[in-house]
Write an enzyme that holds these catalytic residues in place. Structure first.
Site, mmCIF file in Angstrom:
data_model
loop_
_atom_site.group_PDB
_atom_site.id
_atom_site.type_symbol
_atom_site.label_atom_id
_atom_site.label_comp_id
_atom_site.label_asym_id
_atom_site.label_seq_id
_atom_site.Cartn_x
_atom_site.Cartn_y
_atom_site.Cartn_z
ATOM 1 N N CYS A 15 0.841 -1.197 0.000
ATOM 2 C CA CYS A 15 0.000 0.000 0.000
ATOM 3 C C CYS A 15 0.877 1.248 0.000
ATOM 4 C CB CYS A 15 -0.921 0.014 1.217
ATOM 5 S SG CYS A 15 -0.021 0.023 2.792
ATOM 6 N N CYS A 83 46.333 -19.709 -6.171
ATOM 7 C CA CYS A 83 46.661 -19.596 -4.754
ATOM 8 C C CYS A 83 45.598 -18.778 -4.039
ATOM 9 C CB CYS A 83 48.039 -18.967 -4.561
ATOM 10 S SG CYS A 83 48.150 -17.274 -5.188
ATOM 11 N N ASP A 504 16.194 -34.722 21.556
ATOM 12 C CA ASP A 504 14.743 -34.763 21.699
ATOM 13 C C ASP A 504 14.325 -36.234 21.758
ATOM 14 O OD1 ASP A 504 12.010 -33.715 21.516
ATOM 15 O OD2 ASP A 504 12.020 -34.672 19.554
ATOM 16 N N ASP A 703 13.565 -33.475 15.456
ATOM 17 C CA ASP A 703 12.913 -33.741 14.169
ATOM 18 C C ASP A 703 11.590 -33.015 13.974
ATOM 19 O OD1 ASP A 703 11.296 -35.190 15.920
ATOM 20 O OD2 ASP A 703 10.862 -36.718 14.407
ATOM 21 N N ASP A 707 10.989 -28.377 17.607
ATOM 22 C CA ASP A 707 12.422 -28.448 17.877
ATOM 23 C C ASP A 707 13.184 -27.326 17.171
ATOM 24 O OD1 ASP A 707 12.120 -30.825 19.339
ATOM 25 O OD2 ASP A 707 12.185 -32.022 17.506
#
Length: 827
Positions: A15, A83, A504, A703, A707
């Site tokens: 807006c 290098c 966990d 998982d 978590d």
């Protein structure tokens, strides 16, 4: 004032107020003389003083105000880098074009990733900037397979260096044998071998080497010095040219009869040997560097070129690029799965070892997920394509590994800083060596010059520049082969410092799929009635415990009515209306907080929890009507993984939203001493932070969506690959298998990689620290210096390649690899 103008494509404006906010943000930035924002075109035209601000700072300014700037990234295959100074030069070159936001250059991969503002800078501008600094970009325009085009160009460069070595050897070997033979066998050779005219033969043999092999170093040195910088080419060009040009002067002295003044001792063989040996080292290094990306090449070759499409009962062989989402594809025994998909028909065992590192095939049947690149070992499958092209798991893995390889580990910054000032320091040391020996040592111009040349040739920063990135490349590639994906090299470096690891419980230590084991109704309530009310209420929940209750009710044939009302209380319980009755389901703690008496169920709750069961209380119309016991089996590998973590001197900690008794029982089974139970999702990151309070490096393995904050808070967040995309996005390391042993592999790989980096840096530093003083003392002749320098980089790269065969883990556990899309809410 150096005023520049730039057009920024703004995102997030909706807006006129947004337009005003962006305008204000840019106009108040330091160095901005005028900013005009247009909501319709979503662009901002900014005039700014480039000495006071940059596009990157303007970009950050816009983001700070809650908006964004549309950006794009491009990967450029660079040629000519030798290098760490070259790497720094290319980085500097690519930052010069207006509109470039970020640059990452990697010497080992010979690639640069550039983040830029589309429309402001083009690929051609970036290529021009690189070429201006004396380097090149492989042209992949119009190529169907960009990776193949780059591979061909890299191989062409390796072949060119090999041909140069052969060309140089043809002239250098006879030159070296005759020249050195004259010195070593003086008095034993016939007079003809000691004649002055041999210098013309030496000049004839050395000149092709100087101009053919030496051209790449001379041109590179010129371009480098033209841009006010000095790289390895400067050292090589100065060293070889000094020996060659001095020898020419000696030759002309012999030719025009003033050899009595200059002498007859030439150093044509030194110039030729220096160039040939250094080019040999360059060729061997290029070949070895090509092997550091073998893991990525293997991953890229996993997907087949074609797929068998099933359409209206007919089987059609089509190119992989022609496969669309939703297509039905046939995968026969022995074939590779072409794309990610879901099994529509058939049953088989899939070999997923190339993605997960696990050797045992995984059984697949109707509805199971299959991953592109894996091998169908047994039955015929029909799969529905769910992810294609760059969206497949394999493509994402390749992208993640390449991203990690392009990133810089913190330890590399030390080598980069040293390399940045190394060449100028060497030039000063070489000058001091010459002046010292000439004026103080009084050994004459010739020997003083040779000592200075030895300093120039021996002191090359190549090994320093390659020490870290080559090890990172091999380490991340080896990780991908084992199903361990590092998001960046910083994560790979930091993982070896982990002292505490937070695990966990659900889905990490345990299977993450609970099942109902006990139904204990209160007096006057039937088992089926209790289970039915609980199952209907849980139909609105996505929580694993809720799904287990629903599955049990269906298994027992309970009739489930429609759910009238539902409210989830995150991580604590649910509230629902079933058959006009209010049903409250949750942990005993949560139910007690709702002022519901549990006196009649307390003994049963304690018994269930003592037996590692999760107790879920069901309340109907304000009365505790029973408790349902559930168990989540421990993964077979968890105890072994935790034992191995302890052997690595890492202290395991378990987090769970489950009750204390259940958590303690599982912790005892797997050997964990410290347990945080009844933890709410928001508290997980707080616990991780508290463990970090004394400077301890903390890893977190999880998982679920809940978590993600803890994974982000941890020093190293490790996401189980069977978990959600959000958890993997928040983590630093992703384990493709659902096996906790993957955490052990990740940490062992980090330790092995860091050990290799330390070895590389040690030898690179020691090599220079010892041999530069030796050369300054006049104890190192230039050709031996060239040999040592040439093989230092080769040693570093081959030492890194040893990681490919490093023993990381002998344990193999078969996971059931699935990419679960539904979140595990509330542990």
């Amino acid at each position: 004032m150096a005023i520049q103008q730039i057009k920024l494509p703004i995102t997030g404006m909706t807006c006129a107020a947004c337009e005003k906010n962006v305008n204000r943000a840019l106009n108040k930035a330091d160095g901005v003389s005028e900013a005009m924002v247009n909501l319709a075109t979503e662009n901002a035209t900014v005039s700014y003083d480039k000495s006071m601000t940059s596009p990157q700072q303007l970009f950050e300014r816009v983001e700070k105000f809650g908006y964004g700037v549309a950006t794009a990234s491009i990967e450029l295959p660079i040629t000519g880098m030798t290098c760490a100074t070259c790497e720094k030069n290319v980085n500097r070159a690519l930052r010069k074009p207006k509109g470039v936001l970020d640059v990452a250059v990697n010497l080992a991969t010979e690639k640069a990733r550039v983040t830029y503002i589309p429309g402001v800078v083009r690929r051609a501008d970036l290529v021009t900037a690189v070429e201006k600094f004396g380097y090149g970009v492989i042209d992949t325009a119009g190529m169907d397979d960009i990776d193949d085009a780059e591979r061909q160009a890299r191989q062409a460069e390796i072949d060119r260096q090999r041909n140069l070595v052969i060309f140089g050897a043809i002239f250098t070997i006879p030159l070296f044998l005759v020249s050195m033979g004259r010195h070593l066998l003086m008095g034993f050779l016939p007079p003809i071998f000691m004649a002055d005219w041999w210098i013309y033969v030496f000049a004839i043999l050395a000149t092709p080497v100087q101009f053919v092999l030496g051209k790449q170093y001379t041109v590179g040195a010129y371009k480098s010095l033209r841009n006010g910088i000095a790289n390895m080419d400067v050292l090589v060009a100065m060293g070889s040219s000094a020996a060659y040009l001095y020898s020419l002067v000696i030759m002309f002295g012999v030719l025009f009869g003033f050899s009595d003044t200059l002498g007859t001792g030439d150093y044509f063989e030194s110039a030729a040997v220096i160039l040939t040996l250094i080019t040999l080292g360059k060729w061997l290094e290029a070949r070895a560097k090509g092997q550091t990306s073998e893991a990525i090449k293997k991953l890229m070759n996993l997907t087949p070129d074609t797929a068998t499409l099933l359409r209206d009962g007919d089987e059609l062989e089509v190119k992989l690029s022609e496969v669309l989402l939703g297509d039905s594809l046939i995968v026969r025994p022995g074939e590779r799965v072409p794309v990610d998909g879901i099994v529509q028909e058939g049953r088989s065992a899939i070999d997923e070892s190339m993605l997960t590192g696990e050797s045992m095939p995984v059984n697949k049947t109707l509805g199971d997920t299959v991953i592109g690149g894996t091998i169908n070992k047994q039955g015929r499958l029909i799969i529905e394509a769910t992810r294609i092209g760059n969206e497949t798991a394999l493509a994402q893995i390749i992208r993640l590994v390449e991203q990690a390889q392009l990133s810089k580990a913190p330890i590399q910054r030390v080598a980069d800083q040293i390399s940045g000032i190394f060449v100028p320091i060497v030039l000063v040391l070489a000058t001091l060596t010459f002046l010292g020996w000439y004026f103080v040592g009084d050994i004459g111009f010739t020997q003083s010059m040779l000592n200075a040349i030895a300093v120039l040739v021996i002191a090359c920063p190549c090994a320093l520049g390659l020490a870290t990135p080559t090890a990172i490349m091999v380490g991340t590639g080896r990780g991908a082969e084992m199903g361990v994906l590092f998001k960046n090299s910083e994560s790979l470096e930091r993982a070896h410092k982990i002292k505490k690891i937070v695990l966990d419980k659900t889905g990490t230590v345990t299977q993450g799929e609970p099942s109902v084991t006990d139904i204990v109704p209160s007096d006057g309530i039937e088992e089926n009635t209790l289970l039915t009310y609980a199952a209907v209420a849980e139909r609105g929940s996505e929580h694993p415990l809720g799904r287990a209750i629903v599955d049990k009710a269906r298994e027992l044939g309970c009739v489930l009515s429609e759910l009238q009302d539902f409210e989830a209380i995150s991580g604590r319980g649910i509230k629902a209306t079933v058959n006009d009755k209010t049903v409250l389901i949750g942990s005993p703690r949560f139910i007690a907080e709702q002022s519901v008496a549990l006196d009649g169920l307390r003994t049963d709750i304690d018994r269930l929890q003592a037996n590692a069961r999760t107790a879920v209380v069901v309340v109907i119309d304000g009365v505790a009507s029973g408790v349902i016991g559930m168990a989540d089996a421990v993964k077979p590998s968890s105890a072994d993984a935790i034992a191995q973590l302890k052997q690595l001197s890492i202290d395991p900690v378990m987090l769970t939203g489950d009750n204390q008794q259940t958590a303690d029982a599982i912790a005892r089974d797997v050997g964990i001493g410290l347990v945080y139970a009844e933890v709410l999702p928001a508290q997980k990151s707080e616990i991780v932070e508290s463990l970090q309070s004394n400077g301890t490096v903390v890893g977190m393995v999880g998982d679920g969506i809940n978590d993600a904050p803890a994974l982000a808070q941890a020093d190293v967040g490790i996401a189980i690959g069977t978990g959600t995309d959000i958890a993997m996005e928040a983590s630093d390391v992703t384990l493709m298998s659902g096996d906790l042993l993957g955490t052990v592999r990740a940490i062992k790989l980090s330790k092995a990689t860091m050990k290799t980096i330390y070895q590389n840096l040690f030898w690179a530093f020691i090599y220079n620290i010892i041999l530069i003083p030796v050369a300054m003392m006049g104890l190192l002749i230039p050709m031996f210096a060239a040999a040592a320098m040439a093989f230092s980089s080769f040693f570093v790269v081959t030492n890194s390649l040893r990681l490919r065969n490093a023993k990381i883990d002998d344990t193999k556990v078969s996971p059931n690899l699935q990419f679960r899309q539904s979140p595990a809410v509330g542990d």
